[in-house]
Design a protein around this motif. Structure first.
Motif, PDB file in Angstrom:
ATOM      1  N   GLY A  11       0.819  -1.214   0.000  1.00  0.00           N
ATOM      2  CA  GLY A  11       0.000   0.000   0.000  1.00  0.00           C
ATOM      3  C   GLY A  11       0.846   1.255   0.000  1.00  0.00           C
ATOM      4  O   GLY A  11       0.555   2.224  -0.700  1.00  0.00           O
ATOM      5  N   ASP A  12       1.935   1.263   0.799  1.00  0.00           N
ATOM      6  CA  ASP A  12       2.856   2.402   0.785  1.00  0.00           C
ATOM      7  C   ASP A  12       3.473   2.585  -0.588  1.00  0.00           C
ATOM      8  O   ASP A  12       3.736   3.711  -1.031  1.00  0.00           O
ATOM      9  N   PHE A  13       3.694   1.479  -1.273  1.00  0.00           N
ATOM     10  CA  PHE A  13       4.421   1.528  -2.538  1.00  0.00           C
ATOM     11  C   PHE A  13       3.516   1.848  -3.716  1.00  0.00           C
ATOM     12  O   PHE A  13       3.884   2.638  -4.589  1.00  0.00           O
ATOM     13  N   VAL A  14       2.333   1.237  -3.745  1.00  0.00           N
ATOM     14  CA  VAL A  14       1.426   1.404  -4.892  1.00  0.00           C
ATOM     15  C   VAL A  14       0.301   2.390  -4.599  1.00  0.00           C
ATOM     16  O   VAL A  14      -0.054   3.210  -5.447  1.00  0.00           O
ATOM     17  N   GLY A  15      -0.271   2.333  -3.408  1.00  0.00           N
ATOM     18  CA  GLY A  15      -1.362   3.234  -3.057  1.00  0.00           C
ATOM     19  C   GLY A  15      -2.426   2.528  -2.237  1.00  0.00           C
ATOM     20  O   GLY A  15      -2.422   1.308  -2.109  1.00  0.00           O
ATOM     21  N   PHE A  16      -3.374   3.319  -1.681  1.00  0.00           N
ATOM     22  CA  PHE A  16      -4.413   2.733  -0.832  1.00  0.00           C
ATOM     23  C   PHE A  16      -5.599   3.696  -0.735  1.00  0.00           C
ATOM     24  O   PHE A  16      -5.473   4.898  -1.005  1.00  0.00           O
ATOM     25  N   TRP A  17      -6.727   3.123  -0.362  1.00  0.00           N
ATOM     26  CA  TRP A  17      -7.922   3.923  -0.100  1.00  0.00           C
ATOM     27  C   TRP A  17      -7.936   4.330   1.370  1.00  0.00           C
ATOM     28  O   TRP A  17      -7.532   3.565   2.244  1.00  0.00           O
ATOM     29  N   THR A  18      -8.389   5.563   1.647  1.00  0.00           N
ATOM     30  CA  THR A  18      -8.506   6.029   3.024  1.00  0.00           C
ATOM     31  C   THR A  18      -9.704   6.968   3.131  1.00  0.00           C
ATOM     32  O   THR A  18     -10.243   7.417   2.108  1.00  0.00           O
ATOM     33  N   VAL A  19     -10.099   7.242   4.343  1.00  0.00           N
ATOM     34  CA  VAL A  19     -11.232   8.149   4.592  1.00  0.00           C
ATOM     35  C   VAL A  19     -10.696   9.468   5.130  1.00  0.00           C
ATOM     36  O   VAL A  19      -9.936   9.506   6.100  1.00  0.00           O
ATOM     37  N   LYS A  20     -11.104  10.558   4.481  1.00  0.00           N
ATOM     38  CA  LYS A  20     -10.676  11.884   4.903  1.00  0.00           C
ATOM     39  C   LYS A  20     -11.869  12.827   4.815  1.00  0.00           C
ATOM     40  O   LYS A  20     -12.459  12.998   3.741  1.00  0.00           O
ATOM     41  N   GLY A  21     -12.218  13.429   5.953  1.00  0.00           N
ATOM     42  CA  GLY A  21     -13.364  14.350   5.978  1.00  0.00           C
ATOM     43  C   GLY A  21     -14.664  13.678   5.596  1.00  0.00           C
ATOM     44  O   GLY A  21     -15.511  14.296   4.942  1.00  0.00           O
ATOM     45  N   GLY A  22     -14.789  12.399   5.966  1.00  0.00           N
ATOM     46  CA  GLY A  22     -16.004  11.664   5.638  1.00  0.00           C
ATOM     47  C   GLY A  22     -16.066  11.174   4.214  1.00  0.00           C
ATOM     48  O   GLY A  22     -17.065  10.573   3.798  1.00  0.00           O
ATOM     49  N   GLU A  23     -14.991  11.394   3.444  1.00  0.00           N
ATOM     50  CA  GLU A  23     -14.978  10.980   2.035  1.00  0.00           C
ATOM     51  C   GLU A  23     -13.875   9.947   1.820  1.00  0.00           C
ATOM     52  O   GLU A  23     -12.760  10.077   2.345  1.00  0.00           O
ATOM     53  N   THR A  24     -14.195   8.924   1.051  1.00  0.00           N
ATOM     54  CA  THR A  24     -13.202   7.898   0.729  1.00  0.00           C
ATOM     55  C   THR A  24     -12.387   8.350  -0.479  1.00  0.00           C
ATOM     56  O   THR A  24     -12.952   8.637  -1.541  1.00  0.00           O
ATOM     57  N   ILE A  25     -11.074   8.446  -0.279  1.00  0.00           N
ATOM     58  CA  ILE A  25     -10.195   8.936  -1.360  1.00  0.00           C
ATOM     59  C   ILE A  25      -9.049   7.955  -1.567  1.00  0.00           C
ATOM     60  O   ILE A  25      -8.700   7.167  -0.691  1.00  0.00           O
ATOM     61  N   TRP A  26      -8.505   8.011  -2.757  1.00  0.00           N
ATOM     62  CA  TRP A  26      -7.347   7.183  -3.098  1.00  0.00           C
ATOM     63  C   TRP A  26      -6.062   7.989  -2.891  1.00  0.00           C
ATOM     64  O   TRP A  26      -5.970   9.153  -3.288  1.00  0.00           O
ATOM     65  N   VAL A  27      -5.049   7.387  -2.291  1.00  0.00           N
ATOM     66  CA  VAL A  27      -3.751   8.028  -2.083  1.00  0.00           C
ATOM     67  C   VAL A  27      -2.700   7.240  -2.860  1.00  0.00           C
ATOM     68  O   VAL A  27      -2.497   6.044  -2.612  1.00  0.00           O
ATOM     69  N   ASP A  28      -2.071   7.890  -3.816  1.00  0.00           N
ATOM     70  CA  ASP A  28      -1.025   7.235  -4.589  1.00  0.00           C
ATOM     71  C   ASP A  28       0.168   6.887  -3.705  1.00  0.00           C
ATOM     72  O   ASP A  28       0.565   7.662  -2.825  1.00  0.00           O
ATOM     73  N   GLY A  29       0.768   5.710  -3.948  1.00  0.00           N
ATOM     74  CA  GLY A  29       2.034   5.368  -3.320  1.00  0.00           C
ATOM     75  C   GLY A  29       3.187   5.995  -4.093  1.00  0.00           C
ATOM     76  O   GLY A  29       2.995   6.753  -5.052  1.00  0.00           O
ATOM     77  N   VAL A  30       4.421   5.660  -3.685  1.00  0.00           N
ATOM     78  CA  VAL A  30       5.579   6.311  -4.298  1.00  0.00           C
ATOM     79  C   VAL A  30       5.744   5.927  -5.768  1.00  0.00           C
ATOM     80  O   VAL A  30       6.193   6.751  -6.578  1.00  0.00           O
ATOM     81  N   LEU A  31       5.370   4.705  -6.152  1.00  0.00           N
ATOM     82  CA  LEU A  31       5.561   4.291  -7.548  1.00  0.00           C
ATOM     83  C   LEU A  31       4.667   5.077  -8.505  1.00  0.00           C
ATOM     84  O   LEU A  31       5.181   5.693  -9.452  1.00  0.00           O
ATOM     85  N   PRO A  32       3.346   5.101  -8.341  1.00  0.00           N
ATOM     86  CA  PRO A  32       2.532   5.895  -9.269  1.00  0.00           C
ATOM     87  C   PRO A  32       2.812   7.391  -9.172  1.00  0.00           C
ATOM     88  O   PRO A  32       2.703   8.105 -10.173  1.00  0.00           O
ATOM     89  N   THR A  33       3.189   7.881  -7.971  1.00  0.00           N
ATOM     90  CA  THR A  33       3.533   9.302  -7.843  1.00  0.00           C
ATOM     91  C   THR A  33       4.724   9.643  -8.717  1.00  0.00           C
ATOM     92  O   THR A  33       4.715  10.637  -9.461  1.00  0.00           O
TER      93      THR A  33
END
Length: 410
Positions: A202-224
């Motif tokens: 997840g750190d490397f590729v990315g993961f879903w997380t909840v922020k401000g009540g909204e589910t968002i995708w966070v890119d890991g270092v590879l896609p970034t």
């Protein structure tokens, strides 16, 4: 590998392999005692000169073990077939033909670079023109004292050609700093991902997380890095989880794309400036040192074949003396720098023999030298710079090496 019964005809002779520093060889001859063999070892430099640094006598059983070990390490016995005149002629003709076509390829590449010069600014690093990126906060700082050795030119050229480069070698050999200093001079941002056993896919590729009540995708270092055209260094890749290696495999081709399955199979295409690097301590030619790096994983040849793999050794004593003088000018003299570089070389030789359990990096040497110039006392400076960082046994051995080179003050 089965080794046949020893006979003088089959096993006596010169066993050689090519290294970065020259041709390494073992010579096997008959010893004075019956059924014993004399083994001599040496390394020839680029001028074809060298001397014997190991000379020992072994029995037949020990020689069999040596022969197996040499074959695993890439040594081959020098047995030219003088009777095969046609084969000899082909061997003689190969190098001139190779040099001719290599010169043509080099000229074509230079012509292509001149025609494309208008596409953007370049900077000369070694003998290679490297296209410049755009300044951003992730561009490393330039180390003005950094020494670009002649042997780095092929690596820099591979960077320009967008090859996937893996650098292998002992801790502190300068694997990561080489990439960072190329990026610093050519204004490319760098991301580093250290495979320390806690880095997840997840750190490397990315993961879903909840922020401000909204589910968002966070890119890991590879896609970034792929999206923004950054240089990604995967440090200590031989400690990476299999899931991370699987994600990497998809982008190891020069224009390979990443599929984010967790994000509805979104495809991430690489920015033209994106580059991918890896460092390792116990891969390929360094596999013999795996026991020194506990937890390092085996890597199969299919994975390694997707990289250009370069083995980086420590700087030579002469190069390291130059770095000391350039970094600590004007106070570091040639005499002081030469002695300190010799101490570092002896410590590394002890590490290679497994007499020392800790490596001796150029960074450690510079720290010790800087503190030494401040205190005027090598032993006092070695306390926080060296001895406190290693075991008591290692500290005692290093202290002995230091005293061998530096006599106590009167």
């Amino acid at each position: 590998m089965n080794v046949p019964e020893l006979t003088e005809d089959e096993n006596l002779g010169l066993y050689q392999r090519a290294t970065e520093n020259g041709a390494e060889w073992w010579r096997v001859s008959v010893a004075d005692r019956p059924e014993n063999y004399r083994l001599e070892h040496g390394v020839d430099d680029s001028n074809g000169t060298g001397s014997v640094d190991i000379d020992l006598v072994v029995d037949a059983e020990n020689l069999r073990a040596k022969l197996k070990k040499w074959r695993r390490e890439g040594f081959a016995i020098d047995t030219p077939d003088a009777a095969d005149e046609a084969g000899a002629a082909k061997r003689v003709a190969f190098m001139p033909e190779l040099q001719r076509v290599a010169a043509l390829a080099s000229a074509a590449k230079r012509h292509s670079q001149v025609e494309g010069a208008g596409a953007g600014e370049t900077v000369r690093i070694g003998r290679v023109d490297v296209p410049c990126g755009v300044d951003n906060p992730l561009v490393p700082r330039i180390n003005p004292a950094y020494l670009f050795s002649e042997r780095f030119n092929d690596i820099v050229e591979d960077i320009v050609e967008n090859r996937r480069v893996m650098l292998i070698g002992h801790t502190g050999a300068g694997k990561t700093s080489l990439i960072e200093q190329v990026a610093a001079r050519s204004h490319h941002g760098v991301l580093r991902s250290n495979m320390n056993g806690q880095t997840t896919v997840g750190d490397f590729v990315g993961f879903w997380t909840v922020k401000g009540g909204e589910t968002i995708w966070v890119d890991g270092v590879l896609p970034t890095a792929m999206r923004e055209g950054l240089w990604l260094i995967v440090d200590e890749i031989d400690f990476a989880e299999p899931s991370i290696l699987a994600a990497l495999t998809a982008v190891l081709e020069p224009h390979g794309r990443l599929v984010l399955k967790e994000k509805g199979n979104e495809i991430v295409a690489p920015h033209p400036a994106f580059r991918l690097f890896a460092t390792a301590n116990a891969v390929g030619a360094m596999s013999q040192f795996r026991h020194l790096y506990q937890g390092a994983n085996l890597m199969n040849e299919a994975f390694l074949d997707r990289w250009r793999v370069y083995m980086l050794d420590y700087l030579t004593p002469a190069e390291e003396a130059d770095v000391l003088m350039r970094t600590l000018a004007p106070h570091m003299t040639r005499a002081l720098a030469t002695t300190l570089a010799a101490i570092a070389a002896d410590c590394r030789a002890a590490f290679a023999r497994e007499d020392l359990s800790s490596a001796f990096s150029t960074r450690r040497l510079l720290d010790w030298a800087e503190l030494m110039l401040r205190t005027g006392d090598p032993e006092r400076a070695a306390g926080p710079a060296i001895y406190a960082k290693v075991s008591p046994e290692d500290a005692a051995l290093i202290r002995g090496i230091v005293r061998h080179h530096i006599a106590p003050a009167a």
